[in-house]
Design an enzyme around this catalytic site. Structure first.
Site, mmCIF file in Angstrom:
data_model
loop_
_atom_site.group_PDB
_atom_site.id
_atom_site.type_symbol
_atom_site.label_atom_id
_atom_site.label_comp_id
_atom_site.label_asym_id
_atom_site.label_seq_id
_atom_site.Cartn_x
_atom_site.Cartn_y
_atom_site.Cartn_z
ATOM 1 N N LYS A 32 0.168 -12.776 -5.076
ATOM 2 C CA LYS A 32 -0.261 -13.145 -6.423
ATOM 3 C C LYS A 32 -1.260 -14.287 -6.344
ATOM 4 C CE LYS A 32 3.042 -12.873 -9.627
ATOM 5 N NZ LYS A 32 4.354 -13.346 -10.110
ATOM 6 N N ARG A 102 5.198 -19.525 -11.288
ATOM 7 C CA ARG A 102 5.382 -18.117 -10.918
ATOM 8 C C ARG A 102 5.596 -17.985 -9.421
ATOM 9 N NH1 ARG A 102 -0.110 -15.446 -12.980
ATOM 10 N NH2 ARG A 102 1.209 -13.591 -13.179
ATOM 11 N N GLY A 111 13.857 -9.750 -7.022
ATOM 12 C CA GLY A 111 14.872 -10.677 -6.532
ATOM 13 C C GLY A 111 14.348 -12.090 -6.438
ATOM 14 N N MET A 113 12.377 -15.503 -7.940
ATOM 15 C CA MET A 113 12.582 -16.171 -9.212
ATOM 16 C C MET A 113 11.655 -15.638 -10.305
ATOM 17 S SD MET A 113 12.311 -20.099 -10.322
ATOM 18 C CE MET A 113 10.739 -19.864 -11.119
ATOM 19 N N ARG A 346 -3.323 -6.527 -8.705
ATOM 20 C CA ARG A 346 -2.821 -6.084 -7.389
ATOM 21 C C ARG A 346 -3.086 -4.585 -7.278
ATOM 22 N NH1 ARG A 346 3.473 -6.843 -9.195
ATOM 23 N NH2 ARG A 346 3.122 -5.951 -11.221
ATOM 24 N N HIS A 468 23.767 5.412 6.469
ATOM 25 C CA HIS A 468 24.139 6.765 6.882
ATOM 26 C C HIS A 468 23.596 7.796 5.893
ATOM 27 C CE1 HIS A 468 26.968 10.232 6.965
ATOM 28 N NE2 HIS A 468 26.875 10.056 8.275
ATOM 29 N N ARG A 575 9.097 34.555 16.270
ATOM 30 C CA ARG A 575 10.373 34.750 16.973
ATOM 31 C C ARG A 575 10.804 36.190 16.740
ATOM 32 N NH1 ARG A 575 10.705 30.392 13.826
ATOM 33 N NH2 ARG A 575 11.106 28.331 14.708
ATOM 34 N N ARG A 631 6.697 35.549 20.832
ATOM 35 C CA ARG A 631 7.640 35.180 21.881
ATOM 36 C C ARG A 631 8.646 36.302 22.077
ATOM 37 N NH1 ARG A 631 11.665 30.322 20.896
ATOM 38 N NH2 ARG A 631 12.656 31.922 19.623
ATOM 39 N N GLU A 776 9.769 24.423 28.097
ATOM 40 C CA GLU A 776 10.866 23.817 27.334
ATOM 41 C C GLU A 776 12.017 23.407 28.236
ATOM 42 O OE1 GLU A 776 12.235 26.700 24.476
ATOM 43 O OE2 GLU A 776 11.813 28.362 25.819
ATOM 44 N N SER A 795 2.970 26.668 25.786
ATOM 45 C CA SER A 795 3.326 26.129 24.481
ATOM 46 C C SER A 795 4.607 25.328 24.665
ATOM 47 C CB SER A 795 3.537 27.284 23.507
ATOM 48 O OG SER A 795 4.053 26.795 22.291
ATOM 49 N N GLY A 797 7.916 23.945 23.832
ATOM 50 C CA GLY A 797 9.015 24.160 22.890
ATOM 51 C C GLY A 797 9.781 22.855 22.841
ATOM 52 N N THR A 798 9.346 21.972 21.953
ATOM 53 C CA THR A 798 9.880 20.606 22.025
ATOM 54 C C THR A 798 11.315 20.488 21.524
ATOM 55 O OG1 THR A 798 8.748 20.151 19.950
ATOM 56 C CG2 THR A 798 7.664 19.424 21.966
ATOM 57 N N ASN A 799 11.817 21.491 20.805
ATOM 58 C CA ASN A 799 13.236 21.405 20.415
ATOM 59 C C ASN A 799 14.118 21.503 21.656
ATOM 60 O OD1 ASN A 799 12.241 21.408 17.848
ATOM 61 N ND2 ASN A 799 12.845 23.511 17.380
ATOM 62 N N CYS A 863 5.115 24.248 19.670
ATOM 63 C CA CYS A 863 5.663 25.041 18.584
ATOM 64 C C CYS A 863 7.039 24.557 18.142
ATOM 65 C CB CYS A 863 5.717 26.513 18.978
ATOM 66 S SG CYS A 863 6.784 26.832 20.385
ATOM 67 N N TYR A 883 -3.568 22.740 19.734
ATOM 68 C CA TYR A 883 -3.053 22.982 18.385
ATOM 69 C C TYR A 883 -1.607 22.528 18.278
ATOM 70 C CZ TYR A 883 -0.462 26.808 20.465
ATOM 71 O OH TYR A 883 0.401 27.507 21.250
HETATM 72 P P1 ADP Z 1 6.092 -10.897 -12.466
HETATM 73 O O1 ADP Z 1 5.797 -11.022 -11.018
HETATM 74 O O2 ADP Z 1 7.501 -10.647 -12.788
HETATM 75 O O3 ADP Z 1 5.136 -9.974 -13.150
HETATM 76 P P2 ADP Z 1 4.514 -13.025 -13.454
HETATM 77 O O4 ADP Z 1 4.441 -14.311 -12.770
HETATM 78 O O5 ADP Z 1 3.371 -12.128 -13.245
HETATM 79 O O6 ADP Z 1 5.864 -12.349 -13.080
HETATM 80 O O7 ADP Z 1 4.680 -13.377 -14.991
HETATM 81 C C1 ADP Z 1 5.428 -12.688 -15.951
HETATM 82 C C2 ADP Z 1 4.630 -12.589 -17.246
HETATM 83 O O8 ADP Z 1 4.217 -13.866 -17.694
HETATM 84 C C3 ADP Z 1 3.385 -11.782 -17.065
HETATM 85 O O9 ADP Z 1 3.204 -10.925 -18.159
HETATM 86 C C4 ADP Z 1 2.301 -12.786 -17.010
HETATM 87 O O10 ADP Z 1 1.104 -12.274 -17.488
HETATM 88 C C5 ADP Z 1 2.836 -13.912 -17.922
HETATM 89 N N1 ADP Z 1 2.284 -15.203 -17.521
HETATM 90 C C6 ADP Z 1 2.446 -15.824 -16.348
HETATM 91 N N2 ADP Z 1 1.750 -16.960 -16.278
HETATM 92 C C7 ADP Z 1 1.121 -17.086 -17.474
HETATM 93 C C8 ADP Z 1 0.222 -18.051 -18.026
HETATM 94 N N3 ADP Z 1 -0.173 -19.108 -17.334
HETATM 95 N N4 ADP Z 1 -0.203 -17.847 -19.267
HETATM 96 C C9 ADP Z 1 0.195 -16.776 -19.981
HETATM 97 N N5 ADP Z 1 1.014 -15.834 -19.529
HETATM 98 C C10 ADP Z 1 1.486 -15.972 -18.283
HETATM 99 MG MG MG Z 2 3.272 -10.045 -12.915
HETATM 100 MG MG MG Z 3 13.497 27.297 22.870
#
Ligand code: ADP
Ligand code: MG
Ligand code: MG
Length: 919
Positions: A32, A102, A111, A113, A346, A468, A575, A631, A776, A795, A797-799, A863, A883
């Site tokens: 970001k 952010r 996960g 913040m 992004r 698993h 086959r 074959r 093979e 050819s 036969g890798t199995n 094959c 091939y």
């Molecule tokens: P996430 O990674 O969850 O998208 P962001 O950091 O991108 O979190 O922010 C969440 C929301 O807050 C987004 O919609 C972003 O555009 C808005 N936001 C973040 N910083 C600002 C800012 N400085 N001004 C206005 N909106 C903001």
């Molecule tokens: Mg965002």
């Molecule tokens: Mg065979």
């Protein structure tokens, strides 16, 4: 002194610090932060701000959660620069600067913040803002958001007490959205929110803006080690030592009335790839509102009507960002009183269909090269076009109906619909009754495999990408979603619960293994169009660059037709024995095997000949102009007879019935049947082997039973002569299986070639044919030079070659210990899925080197099932095979993978050439 903090206008410095690599900048600043700096650099309007590096995060965490010495000073300096740019002051009531805080790691990661907006407000700042903005609703709306977000995200207070208060006011006023509450309410809410903080956190909401900022930064750092982030990294295979960046950025406000808005958009349609902006926005709202889905958003097109100038500007910026990154972009923006700001960009996530179209479109727009387009599409994306998927609209409708229960890890692609069963035995029973089943388990174990195989798809509430369930599902091509943490499976109640939704055993469930979604109910599936025009174009580019040819394994004309439609330019394996199992032939085959006299055997063989001839003629017609490798019979003969167990139990039955037979006629017919079965049992016993896989099969069978293979060769050549007369261009290649010693091949070839010549002479037609063998058995690989004297082609036969090299019986191991080997890390990959480079690969290399020394023009291919697997294909290209031959369904994937192998090897050679020049 370490530089821990970079203002957005210092991205060049960051770049210099990491040796100029963009990947390095992303590593240092997080994705970001790096992109915010980059947007600033190319002149896109970005609210000023700065990024605290991932290194600072790591230093903080390693240092017992305390800041590196000069970090806060650097933050103050950076903040000062932001104040200079914005002509505002952090914490000042006169002209306050507010910021957001952010998180942002190198790879986007749930996960971490959540963002805190509006940092820098307190009671005095509020007073100042009221004067400046003359908009009390906006001011108190921003303040209550700050207290709630800060308390829950930074101070760890639960959301419920805040939500309860908001709900109470909404109800009192009869409004749906918090932002519709009148100012008086918002003012009261602020007071009550502060009370909540005091009660639940045991301390005041921090009024000092610098404290707010410091605490928020620390919270981001700590969230790197939070449980959710850790679990995600484990599941997604992201390193734990990358750390996260922190972005502190000037607030811009989308909630300043109707001339303000906030939204998200993709530069192209992420579902279809259509080159047109796609997104949602909300007027008079702040960032989080759009994703939270509380208010109904408007499609981005409407922005064009409501604010045409801003929309035009946004469209231009989206285009510029695409040109700059040469990738489809996923953007966040805010409009503050008619002024547009970009807050994030992004590379956008997309469906397989969109990935293909975008790569092709961008090439034709001149944005990327053909090679880049080919490298951007994953072979798995091609697979998407071959299997049923949920129709996009049926998914949309399901979401609208609130039927999307939860999302987990997308570990095995494809769509599956079935009735949910909570144990493997039930799953198997229902499947046997013809019911489609989804097996749902908290996690799976080897005991569950039979149920997984019987099911259409598998879902588990626990486990990661290498669990698993994930391994087995991928192994057998079953759509699967694992680690659906929001889902609670109660095996004794036989229910699956997500929040307040309960699904009982036997109810319908739909799984999207491609996107990792679990829906309740039956969604419509659809097989996407393999003739998709963009895919067709991309694959034709692939054909132009690849060196490796792609052939198919096909036994019947219908398979061959499909293979050709998918782009195969030859049959690498037919086959012949598969055809023996057909109802009108099996009795003839059994008679041939059990015959007691030569005459009886010849008669059975003569009966089979026309059938085989027709099989081959059909294949040749479809493959007009292309090689067809046939074959000769490979499996041990007992496979064509009833099983020993079956026969003995049948006999026991018959004898019981004989005892109670009432008429002479009945007795007679029973006796006759007993006699027949006893003779069959005798033959089965005679053919019985301890290790049939290593027994009388392949070339050994041809040597011991020459009449059978002779008949097959006659059928091949009679068919070839017949279709030649029809004007078909035919190139049969006769392949002898399981050769281990050159003498086997020498002996067998002599007999067979004699037969071939005889047929051509009888028919007066010359056929362009080859004789060759499979490699093979390790011994054959090691003595391939001797073998090449008698083989015009080989050819792999890798199995079997993998089974014999590893001494692992695939059928037994894949449902058993191999899974433990894989999850325990003894083996990194299943050698039957991805070729074992070091062992089997080395044998192949030796064989090729030796064989080509003796016969330089030798045709060599593979094959086994590995022929359709992208990573194995890369090795085969490196080895210089002519091939790969794979299942018709894998042909398009193999075409792309072969092209990617060629592009990678070209790039490596160019780098090597440069190194030589430099030397
Ligand atoms: P996430 O990674 O969850 O998208 P962001 O950091 O991108 O979190 O922010 C969440 C929301 O807050 C987004 O919609 C972003 O555009 C808005 N936001 C973040 N910083 C600002 C800012 N400085 N001004 C206005 N909106 C903001
Ligand atoms: Mg965002
Ligand atoms: Mg065979």
């Amino acid at each position: 002194m370490t530089k821990w903090v970079y203002n957005f206008d210092e991205v060049e410095q960051a770049e210099a610090g990491v040796g100029g690599s963009w990947d390095g900048v992303r590593g240092l600043l997080g994705g970001k932060g790096a992109n915010l700096g980059e947007m600033y650099r190319i002149g896109v309007p970005v609210p000023p701000g700065f990024t605290i590096t991932t290194e600072a995060c790591n230093a903080y965490l390693e240092n017992d959660e305390s800041f590196p010495d000069d970090l806060l000073d650097q933050v103050a300096t950076a903040l000062g620069r932001v104040e200079g740019k914005t002509e505002k002051k952090f914490g000042s009531p006169e002209n306050p600067l507010l910021v957001s805080c952010r998180s942002g790691a190198k790879f986007s990661m749930p996960g971490m913040m959540d963002t805190v907006l509006n940092i820098g407000m307190n009671d005095e700042v509020v007073e100042g803002m009221l004067e400046i903005f003359d908009d009390p609703h906006f001011v108190y709306d921003s303040y209550r958001r700050l207290i709630q977000m800060f308390a829950s995200v930074v101070m760890g207070v639960r959301e419920e007490p805040f939500e309860d208060v908001l709900a109470e006011y909404r109800e009192r006023r009869g409004v749906e959205s918090d932002s519709d509450l009148p100012v008086e309410d918002l003012q009261e809410i602020v007071v009550r929110f502060k009370d909540i903080v005091r009660t639940y956190a045991g301390r005041e909401f921090p009024a000092e803006p610098n404290d707010q900022l410091r605490m928020a930064i620390e919270a981001v750092f700590r969230s790197w080690n939070g449980k959710r982030a850790n679990d995600y990294r484990n599941a997604a295979g992201i390193a734990h030592d990358l750390g996260t960046g922190v972005n502190v950025q000037t607030m811009v406000f989308g909630n300043m009335g109707d001339g303000s808005a906030t939204g998200v958009a993709m530069s192209r349609n992420a579902t279809t790839g259509e080159p047109k902006l796609e997104g949602d926005f909300l007027t008079n709202a702040q960032g989080e509102d759009v994703v939270a889905g509380i208010r109904h958003t408007d499609a981005i097109d409407l922005l064009g009507k409501e604010m045409p100038t801003v929309f035009g500007e946004f469209r231009d910026i989206a285009g510029r960002l695409e040109d700059h990154y040469r990738e489809m972009q996923d953007m966040e923006f805010t409009i503050e009183r008619g002024k547009l700001w970009l807050l994030q960009t992004r590379d956008g996530k997309r469906t397989a269909q969109a990935a293909v179209r975008i790569a092709v479109d961008m090439t034709e727009e001149g944005l990327i090269s053909r090679d880049e387009a080919l490298m951007r599409v994953q072979p798995d994306h091609v697979d998407f076009f071959m299997h049923p998927q949920f129709a996009a609209d049926s998914k949309r409708d399901a979401v609208a109906r609130n039927d999307l229960l939860a999302t987990g890890l997308n570990v095995s692609p494809g769509a599956a619909v079935g009735m949910v069963a909570f144990d493997p035995d039930l799953a198997q029973r229902w499947a046997e009754e013809g019911k489609p089943v989804i097996l749902a388990r908290p996690e799976t174990k080897p005991d569950d495999v039979h149920g997984m195989l019987a099911a259409e798809g598998v879902v588990t509430s626990r486990g990661g990408r290498t669990s698993h369930a994930a391994l087995v599902a991928r192994q057998f091509g079953k759509p699967a979603v694992v680690g659906v943490a929001a889902m609670d499976i109660d095996l004794s109640e036989r229910t699956l619960t997500v929040e307040d939704r309960i699904v009982h055993e036997g109810e319908w469930l739909s799984l999207d293994g491609t996107d990792g979604q679990v829906f309740s109910g039956k969604l419509d599936t659809r097989v996407p169009d393999i003739d998709d025009p963009w895919l067709t174009k991309l694959l034709s580019w692939a054909d132009d660059v690849r060196d490796l040819d792609v052939w198919a394994n096909a036994d019947y004309p219908v398979d061959a037709e499909r293979a050709r439609r998918y782009g195969a330019r030859g049959i690498g394996l037919c086959r012949t024995e598969h055809m023996f199992f057909e109802p009108e032939r099996l009795p003839l085959v059994q008679r041939m095997i059990t015959a007691e006299t030569r005459a009886e055997r010849i008669e059975a063989l003569d009966g089979l000949l026309p059938h085989q001839r027709e099989d081959f003629a059909g294949l040749f017609r479809v493959m007009h102009g292309y090689p067809v490798i046939i074959r000769l019979i490979d499996p041990p003969l007992h496979e064509f007879l009833p099983s020993w167990d079956q026969l003995t139990s049948d006999l026991a039955d018959l004898k019981i019935r004989l005892r109670s037979a009432s008429t002479l006629q009945e007795m007679n017919s029973l006796l006759e049947e007993i006699d027949q079965k006893t003779r069959m049992l005798g033959r089965v016993e005679a053919l019985r082997e301890q290790n049939p896989m290593l027994g009388l099969r392949g070339v050994r069978l041809g040597i011991m039973r020459p009449s059978l293979t002779r008949m097959q060769v006659r059928a091949i050549f009679e068919a070839a002569c017949q279709v030649t007369r029809e004007g078909i261009d035919v190139h049969p290649e006769v392949m002898i299986p399981l050769t281990a010693h050159v003498n086997e091949l020498a002996r067998q070839r002599e007999v067979l070639e004699e037969e071939a010549r005889a047929v051509m002479k009888e028919q007066g037609v010359e056929i362009d044919y080859k004789f060759g063998t499979m490699i093979e058995v390790p011994r054959a690989a090691l003595t391939a030079d001797e073998i090449a004297e008698y083989a015009e082609f080989i050819s792999f036969g890798t199995n079997d070659l993998t089974q014999m090299t590893y001494a692992i019986s695939r059928d037994d191991a894949e449902g058993g210990f191999l899974i433990d080997y894989l999850s325990g890390g003894i083996l990194e990959d299943n050698p039957f899925a991805t070729i074992d480079r070091d062992g089997v690969g080395q044998l192949m290399e030796i064989a090729l080197e030796k064989a080509k020394r003796v016969r330089p023009g030798l045709e060599a291919g593979i094959c086994g099932e590995h022929g359709g697997e992208p990573r194995s294909i890369a090795l085969f290209a490196e080895l210089g095979l002519d091939y790969v031959s794979c299942s018709p369904f894998r042909v398009p994937i193999a075409r792309l993978a072969a092209a990617q192998a060629a592009i990678v090897s070209k790039a490596t050679k160019e780098v090597e050439a440069e190194v030589v020049l430099v030397d």
